[in-house]
Design an enzyme around this catalytic site. Structure first.
Site, short mmCIF file in Angstrom:
data_model
loop_
_atom_site.label_atom_id
_atom_site.label_comp_id
_atom_site.label_asym_id
_atom_site.label_seq_id
_atom_site.Cartn_x
_atom_site.Cartn_y
_atom_site.Cartn_z
N TRP A 194 8.18 -8.35 52.50
CA TRP A 194 7.11 -9.29 52.16
C TRP A 194 5.80 -8.75 52.71
CZ3 TRP A 194 3.86 -12.08 55.55
CH2 TRP A 194 2.91 -12.87 54.87
N ASP A 242 11.58 -17.72 48.45
CA ASP A 242 11.28 -18.56 49.62
C ASP A 242 10.89 -19.93 49.06
OD1 ASP A 242 9.63 -19.95 51.59
OD2 ASP A 242 9.62 -18.09 52.75
N HIS A 265 7.23 -20.93 48.63
CA HIS A 265 6.28 -20.03 47.97
C HIS A 265 6.00 -20.36 46.51
CE1 HIS A 265 6.70 -16.65 51.20
NE2 HIS A 265 6.43 -17.84 51.70
N ASP A 317 6.00 -24.20 56.35
CA ASP A 317 7.14 -23.77 57.16
C ASP A 317 7.61 -24.80 58.18
OD1 ASP A 317 7.69 -20.87 56.26
OD2 ASP A 317 5.52 -20.90 56.56
N LYS A 377 5.09 -14.68 46.69
CA LYS A 377 4.40 -15.81 47.30
C LYS A 377 3.31 -16.30 46.35
CE LYS A 377 2.47 -17.20 51.67
NZ LYS A 377 2.36 -16.90 53.10
N ASP A 392 2.70 -24.09 52.01
CA ASP A 392 3.76 -23.30 52.62
C ASP A 392 3.70 -23.45 54.14
OD1 ASP A 392 5.71 -21.37 53.05
OD2 ASP A 392 4.28 -19.72 52.97
N GLU A 415 10.03 -10.24 48.38
CA GLU A 415 9.69 -11.67 48.47
C GLU A 415 8.30 -11.95 47.94
OE1 GLU A 415 9.62 -13.14 52.52
OE2 GLU A 415 9.27 -15.22 51.89
N HIS A 422 14.88 -17.63 51.32
CA HIS A 422 14.32 -18.09 52.58
C HIS A 422 14.26 -19.61 52.48
CE1 HIS A 422 12.01 -14.48 54.48
NE2 HIS A 422 13.31 -14.39 54.59
N ASP A 462 13.70 -19.70 57.22
CA ASP A 462 12.32 -19.24 57.46
C ASP A 462 11.41 -20.43 57.71
OD1 ASP A 462 10.02 -17.80 57.71
OD2 ASP A 462 9.85 -17.24 55.60
C1 RNT Z 1 5.52 -15.48 54.64
C2 RNT Z 1 6.93 -15.19 54.28
C3 RNT Z 1 7.69 -14.34 55.24
C4 RNT Z 1 7.47 -14.73 56.68
C5 RNT Z 1 8.42 -14.08 57.64
C6 RNT Z 1 7.91 -14.12 59.04
O1 RNT Z 1 4.92 -16.35 53.81
O2 RNT Z 1 7.61 -16.39 54.06
O3 RNT Z 1 9.01 -14.37 54.89
O4 RNT Z 1 7.55 -16.10 56.86
O5 RNT Z 1 8.74 -12.82 57.23
ZN ZN Z 2 9.71 -16.23 53.71
#
Ligand code: RNT
Ligand code: ZN
Length: 416
Positions: free
Chosen positions: A183, A257, A260, A294, A226, A292, A224, A284, A323
């Site tokens: 990523w 993810d 994303h 998290d 986004k 996003d 990955e 993820h 994640d």
């Molecule tokens: C960032 C991505 C990535 C990170 C990690 C730390 O938007 O989701 O995967 O969160 O690699």
């Molecule tokens: Zn991620």
């Protein structure tokens, strides 16, 4: 009533809707989650002194984050003691552990810088997944693999290649496939002058990284995508279309993810389409709140939907990574809640009468389909979960938190 007695009762009730709970638990036991090391220290790592960059952010100032490899490992151990089943850990290159006086830049990282992690995993029978770190570094401020500065781009290409070698080392050490996920944060805050060239450079960089020979049975590479990052709201080089096409043409995996995509997109719905075109894919699991963000994964509709699609498509076709990074609450509890909650979601999925649901849909019996779906929600799922925890030697739902609070008091709060 004991946990066992509650389970026996639940088992009978599930049998009535055509579900064998013993079988469901056996299936659940086979599913590995990859526990992200970065919840433990707010994505800081050990190889740089600077702040977290790359358009991702932890918010909150809860005390006691791990600041050394020893503390982080101790916290991972504590967390895993609350999580039923055998899992993997997921490391970032920035978590390299150097010997005294030693240091290597990202393009010169070697397996030896991860020896301690390999030992840690081996002693515990854990697998390892890995991620090159394209952020929190002086050379990542403008762009990395899409950089117009050829020296910078080559630096990051070498980093990707170095990480493939480290991934191979992890696979050899642990005897388990290492999933390596790429990523990058590259993007623009404001209107691009050129959308195409950075993507063309990213494509070429990935080609160069993947051009080194590596054993595909040991290392499974994913890319990955986004939608946007903080400070990169107008353009993301590695968009979903970019990576989905790149992965398909180059025989690597797409990593989805859950944070994303547009907040109202149903990420779970993507899996069955993608798996018609890929053997395997990577995930993820995160919980985006409005963006996003998290947040810690909960046992909510989104998690259940996702887990259901994983189970229906065959859990062995997924690399499931967690994640999220919440710095506003006790980090062990954040980790534990997210891992346990997603396992609950997977268990919930395993406890569905899939054949019956499929038959009702195929025969056009949507009245009964809806009714059964609602009935499932009232099943004694918690009794099965408590039994699974007990069987796997971890504390049940009403006990782990008190133990975690004790760990905060007796261990975390005593740290320098
Ligand atoms: C960032 C991505 C990535 C990170 C990690 C730390 O938007 O989701 O995967 O969160 O690699
Ligand atoms: Zn991620």
């Amino acid at each position: 009533m004991t946990v066992q007695e509650r389970y026996e009762e639940a088992k009978m009730r599930y049998a009535k809707i055509g579900v064998d709970t013993d079988k469901a638990l056996d299936a659940l036991k086979e599913i590995k989650l990859s526990m992200h090391c970065w919840q433990g220290d707010d994505v800081i790592g050990f190889d740089q002194k600077g702040p977290l960059t790359g358009g991702i952010q932890t918010t909150g100032n809860y005390p006691y984050k791990a600041t050394t490899p020893e503390e982080l490992m101790e916290d991972i151990d504590k967390t895993l003691s609350y999580v039923p089943g055998k899992h993997k850990i997921n490391l970032h290159a920035s978590y390299a552990i150097f010997k005294d006086g030693e240091w290597a830049d990202r393009d010169e990282l070697k397996p030896e810088h991860f020896e301690k992690w390999a030992e840690f995993a081996k002693e515990r029978g854990l697998g390892i997944d890995f991620n090159p770190t394209y952020f929190s570094h002086p050379k990542s401020e403008v762009a990395t693999l899409s950089s117009a500065d050829e020296d910078i781009r080559q630096f990051w290409i070498r980093h990707g290649q170095a990480c493939i070698r480290i991934s191979e080392y992890f696979a050899e050490q642990t005897g388990q496939t290492c999933m390596m996920n790429i990523w990058i944060p590259d993007g623009l805050k404001d209107i691009p002058g050129d959308r195409k060239a950075p993507r063309a450079r990213l494509k070429d960089s990935l080609d160069q990284i993947l051009s080194i020979p590596y054993d595909k049975s040991k290392v499974a590479i994913a890319v990955e995508s986004k939608v946007f990052g903080i400070g990169a709201e107008s353009y993301t080089v590695g968009s979903h279309e970019f990576y989905m096409n790149y992965a398909a043409k180059n025989n690597v995996m797409c990593l989805i993810d859950t944070g994303h995509f547009h907040p109202t997109e149903n990420v779970a719905d993507k899996l069955s389409s993608m798996l018609l075109f890929y053997d395997k894919m990577a995930l993820h699991v995160s919980r985006p709140v409005r963006w996003d963000s998290d947040h810690v994964v909960l046992f909510n509709d989104e998690a259940r939907d996702l887990a259901q699609e994983i189970v229906r498509n065959g859990a062995d076709r997924f690399y499931i990574g967690m994640d999220y990074f919440d710095a506003s609450i006790n980090r062990i509890s954040a980790w534990t809640n997210g891992m346990r909650n997603f396992l609950k979601a997977l268990m919930y999925a395993e406890l569905q009468p899939m054949d019956v649901l499929t038959r009702l849909q195929d025969s056009g019996n949507f009245t009964e389909l809806m009714s059964l779906n609602e009935r499932i929600k009232m099943m004694p799922f918690g009794d099965v979960w408590d039994y699974y925890c007990e069987k796997n030697g971890v504390l049940p739902e009403d006990e782990w938190f008190a133990d975690c609070a004790k760990y905060e008091k007796e261990v975390l709060s005593k740290r320098a």
